[in-house]
Design a protein around this motif. Structure first.
Motif, PDB file in Angstrom:
ATOM      1  N   UNK A 161      39.384  34.199  41.988  1.00 43.51           N
ATOM      2  CA  UNK A 161      40.377  35.174  42.448  1.00 43.51           C
ATOM      3  C   UNK A 161      41.746  34.534  42.642  1.00 43.51           C
ATOM      4  N   UNK A 162      41.850  33.248  42.336  1.00 46.97           N
ATOM      5  CA  UNK A 162      43.090  32.546  42.624  1.00 46.97           C
ATOM      6  C   UNK A 162      43.226  32.328  44.128  1.00 46.97           C
ATOM      7  N   UNK A 163      44.447  32.431  44.632  1.00 49.24           N
ATOM      8  CA  UNK A 163      44.689  32.324  46.072  1.00 49.24           C
ATOM      9  C   UNK A 163      44.488  33.688  46.712  1.00 49.24           C
ATOM     10  N   UNK A 164      43.548  33.775  47.653  1.00 48.24           N
ATOM     11  CA  UNK A 164      43.263  35.060  48.293  1.00 48.24           C
ATOM     12  C   UNK A 164      44.334  35.331  49.341  1.00 48.24           C
ATOM     13  N   UNK A 165      45.102  36.407  49.131  1.00 52.20           N
ATOM     14  CA  UNK A 165      46.199  36.749  50.035  1.00 52.20           C
ATOM     15  C   UNK A 165      45.733  37.657  51.169  1.00 52.20           C
ATOM     16  N   UNK A 166      44.865  38.616  50.839  1.00 56.17           N
ATOM     17  CA  UNK A 166      44.485  39.643  51.813  1.00 56.17           C
ATOM     18  C   UNK A 166      42.982  39.867  51.781  1.00 56.17           C
ATOM     19  N   UNK A 167      42.382  39.929  52.969  1.00 53.52           N
ATOM     20  CA  UNK A 167      40.947  40.213  53.110  1.00 53.52           C
ATOM     21  C   UNK A 167      40.781  41.345  54.107  1.00 53.52           C
ATOM     22  N   UNK A 264      31.209  59.613  58.230  1.00 55.10           N
ATOM     23  CA  UNK A 264      31.460  59.525  56.787  1.00 55.10           C
ATOM     24  C   UNK A 264      32.468  58.426  56.452  1.00 55.10           C
ATOM     25  N   UNK A 265      32.367  57.318  57.138  1.00 56.57           N
ATOM     26  CA  UNK A 265      33.306  56.211  56.976  1.00 56.57           C
ATOM     27  C   UNK A 265      33.002  55.436  55.704  1.00 56.57           C
ATOM     28  N   UNK A 266      34.036  54.843  55.120  1.00 54.83           N
ATOM     29  CA  UNK A 266      33.887  53.984  53.950  1.00 54.83           C
ATOM     30  C   UNK A 266      33.662  52.547  54.426  1.00 54.83           C
ATOM     31  N   UNK A 267      32.422  52.094  54.369  1.00 53.55           N
ATOM     32  CA  UNK A 267      32.085  50.760  54.866  1.00 53.55           C
ATOM     33  C   UNK A 267      32.247  49.729  53.749  1.00 53.55           C
ATOM     34  N   UNK A 268      33.516  49.371  53.502  1.00 53.11           N
ATOM     35  CA  UNK A 268      33.856  48.519  52.362  1.00 53.11           C
ATOM     36  C   UNK A 268      34.452  47.186  52.799  1.00 53.11           C
ATOM     37  N   UNK A 269      34.351  46.216  51.892  1.00 56.63           N
ATOM     38  CA  UNK A 269      34.996  44.913  52.041  1.00 56.63           C
ATOM     39  C   UNK A 269      35.832  44.682  50.778  1.00 56.63           C
ATOM     40  N   UNK A 270      37.052  44.187  50.953  1.00 54.86           N
ATOM     41  CA  UNK A 270      37.913  43.944  49.791  1.00 54.86           C
ATOM     42  C   UNK A 270      38.667  42.628  49.954  1.00 54.86           C
ATOM     43  N   UNK A 271      38.708  41.850  48.867  1.00 56.84           N
ATOM     44  CA  UNK A 271      39.482  40.614  48.821  1.00 56.84           C
ATOM     45  C   UNK A 271      40.472  40.708  47.665  1.00 56.84           C
ATOM     46  N   UNK A 272      41.744  40.418  47.929  1.00 57.88           N
ATOM     47  CA  UNK A 272      42.786  40.502  46.917  1.00 57.88           C
ATOM     48  C   UNK A 272      43.409  39.121  46.722  1.00 57.88           C
ATOM     49  N   UNK A 273      43.288  38.600  45.494  1.00 60.25           N
ATOM     50  CA  UNK A 273      43.820  37.286  45.195  1.00 60.25           C
ATOM     51  C   UNK A 273      44.895  37.323  44.129  1.00 60.25           C
ATOM     52  N   UNK A 274      45.485  36.175  43.870  1.00 56.07           N
ATOM     53  CA  UNK A 274      46.551  36.077  42.880  1.00 56.07           C
ATOM     54  C   UNK A 274      46.044  36.257  41.455  1.00 56.07           C
ATOM     55  N   UNK A 278      37.962  41.469  44.520  1.00 48.39           N
ATOM     56  CA  UNK A 278      36.551  41.814  44.699  1.00 48.39           C
ATOM     57  C   UNK A 278      36.472  42.977  45.665  1.00 48.39           C
ATOM     58  N   UNK A 279      35.655  43.956  45.309  1.00 50.50           N
ATOM     59  CA  UNK A 279      35.339  45.053  46.207  1.00 50.50           C
ATOM     60  C   UNK A 279      33.834  45.055  46.433  1.00 50.50           C
ATOM     61  N   UNK A 280      33.430  45.014  47.687  1.00 51.82           N
ATOM     62  CA  UNK A 280      32.031  45.209  48.056  1.00 51.82           C
ATOM     63  C   UNK A 280      31.942  46.613  48.634  1.00 51.82           C
ATOM     64  N   UNK A 281      31.753  47.580  47.750  1.00 53.53           N
ATOM     65  CA  UNK A 281      31.733  48.982  48.149  1.00 53.53           C
ATOM     66  C   UNK A 281      30.462  49.289  48.935  1.00 53.53           C
ATOM     67  N   UNK A 282      30.633  49.941  50.073  1.00 60.51           N
ATOM     68  CA  UNK A 282      29.508  50.236  50.971  1.00 60.51           C
ATOM     69  C   UNK A 282      28.758  48.949  51.302  1.00 60.51           C
ATOM     70  N   UNK A 283      29.517  47.856  51.454  1.00 66.11           N
ATOM     71  CA  UNK A 283      28.886  46.548  51.585  1.00 66.11           C
ATOM     72  C   UNK A 283      29.097  45.854  52.917  1.00 66.11           C
ATOM     73  N   UNK A 284      29.740  46.516  53.893  1.00 66.54           N
ATOM     74  CA  UNK A 284      29.998  45.842  55.166  1.00 66.54           C
ATOM     75  C   UNK A 284      28.874  46.034  56.167  1.00 66.54           C
TER      76      UNK A 284
END
Length: 363
Positions: A161-167, A264-274, A278-284
């Motif tokens: 993902x390169x450098x992960x800026x936001x998690x 009805x919450x979206x239980x997601x995890x997301x990592x944004x890199x350079x 990655x999205x872990x949909x319904x994965x938290x």
């Protein structure tokens, strides 16, 4: 898109440990039932004893879980049994410190459901006693054993993902029409007393899973935290909803939201890199489920996981048993549990004072 079923994952496991650990359970509620089934199904251990403040019928309990189980209403008596190798603590959070210390002093390895303790002083003492007595201590942090999260951690570490800026992670539940979570009563009334839950509700119940997961995925620790909640006030001392801005020691910025009033919450995890995301949909949520979606310069894949409510519990327990046999730290260690105690205290302090809290990384 690949779909992974639990049976396929189980077929990848290889049991090489000759010794089968005898396990004593402290507490006999819902969590204990899940743990007993998981322990007996790992092939590495068997539950032989249960302590409960309630009088249990040994024959009835044995029939329920298959295999002979001795029941106790005296914890000291159970801990004196030299045949017990591991104690699994599934009792009320405010009992964890004393029970883990008692088990460690009896020479037992200890696996404890979160939280490790209700404050840092107690948590530090728990780890000191376990270290001095030469026993392992592990914590029930199940997302560290989710195959999609393990793969994400690998991709981050290898630079995909390169450098992960936001998690970001968000985890919540609720029912339509409820402005606040449904009050807990009867045997669950303890959840409403701040002194019995470390001054946190949503964070202690589910938020710790999400924030620990971000640290696991990134291989970084939170060193700065700002929280806004709907609690931590004289009128409403415990929160149903908490949001946090996070700074990690590797430079990543993060957010975590947890709540018990989020139908009805979206239980997601997301990592944004350079170089990708990655999205872990319904994965938290701390069980096997959801979908791993990777989009980067080098990796593009989607993998779905068939839901299983016990799989991650079993893997957490199995890893702890292997850690004992291999003389290593478990993947979900006491140190990880102590970091969550630190973060929970910081969340409550930030919400009360409106200040940003700076934290020391734990070695």
């Amino acid at each position: 898109m690949a779909i992974i079923v639990p049976s396929a994952l189980k077929n990848q496991l290889h049991v090489h440990i000759v010794k089968k650990f005898n396990v004593g359970i402290i507490g006999y509620g819902w969590a204990a039932g899940a743990h007993i089934d998981a322990i007996n199904n790992t092939g590495l251990g068997k539950v032989t004893s249960i302590y409960s403040s309630r009088l249990l019928d040994s024959d009835e309990v044995s029939a329920t879980h298959g295999g002979r189980i001795k029941t106790y209403t005296n914890l000291k008596a159970m801990l004196k049994d030299p045949a017990i190798d591991i104690i699994d603590v599934t009792s009320y959070p405010y009992q964890h410190t004393d029970q883990v210390i008692a088990a460690a002093k009896a020479g037992k390895h200890v696996l404890v459901e979160k939280p490790l303790s209700l404050n840092m002083a107690e948590g530090v003492e728990v780890l000191r006693v376990c270290r001095d007595r030469g026993v392992k201590v592990g914590v029930g942090l199940h997302l560290r054993h989710h195959p999609g999260h393990i793969e994400t951690r690998r991709l981050v570490a290898e630079g995909a993902l390169g450098t992960v800026a936001l998690a970001q992670s968000q985890i919540g539940q609720g029912e339509r029409g409820n402005v606040h979570s449904v009050p807990r009563a009867g045997l669950r009334d303890w959840w409403t007393h701040p002194e019995l839950v470390g001054g946190a509700f949503a964070m202690l119940t589910i938020g710790v899973h999400a924030i620990d997961d971000l640290q696991f995925l990134l291989g970084q620790q939170v060193v700065e935290l700002t929280a806004i909640t709907d609690g931590q006030t004289p009128e409403r001392p415990l929160e149903d909803l908490a949001t946090m801005c996070l700074r990690f020691d590797g430079g990543t910025i993060g957010t975590m939201c947890c709540g018990m009033r989020l139908p009805e919450f979206q239980n997601d995890v997301a990592l944004y890199g350079s170089e990708g995301k990655v999205m872990l949909a319904d994965g938290s949520w701390p069980r096997l489920q959801g979908e791993l979606r990777v989009s980067s310069e080098t990796v593009n894949t989607n993998v779905a996981y068939e839901p299983d409510y016990v799989y991650l519990v079993a893997r957490n327990i199995e890893d702890f048993q292997r850690a004992i046999a291999e003389d290593r730290d478990p993947a979900a260690s006491g140190k990880h549990g102590l970091k969550l105690v630190q973060l929970t205290e910081a969340m409550a302090e930030s919400a009360k004072t409106g200040r940003t809290i700076k934290l020391e990384p734990l070695g």
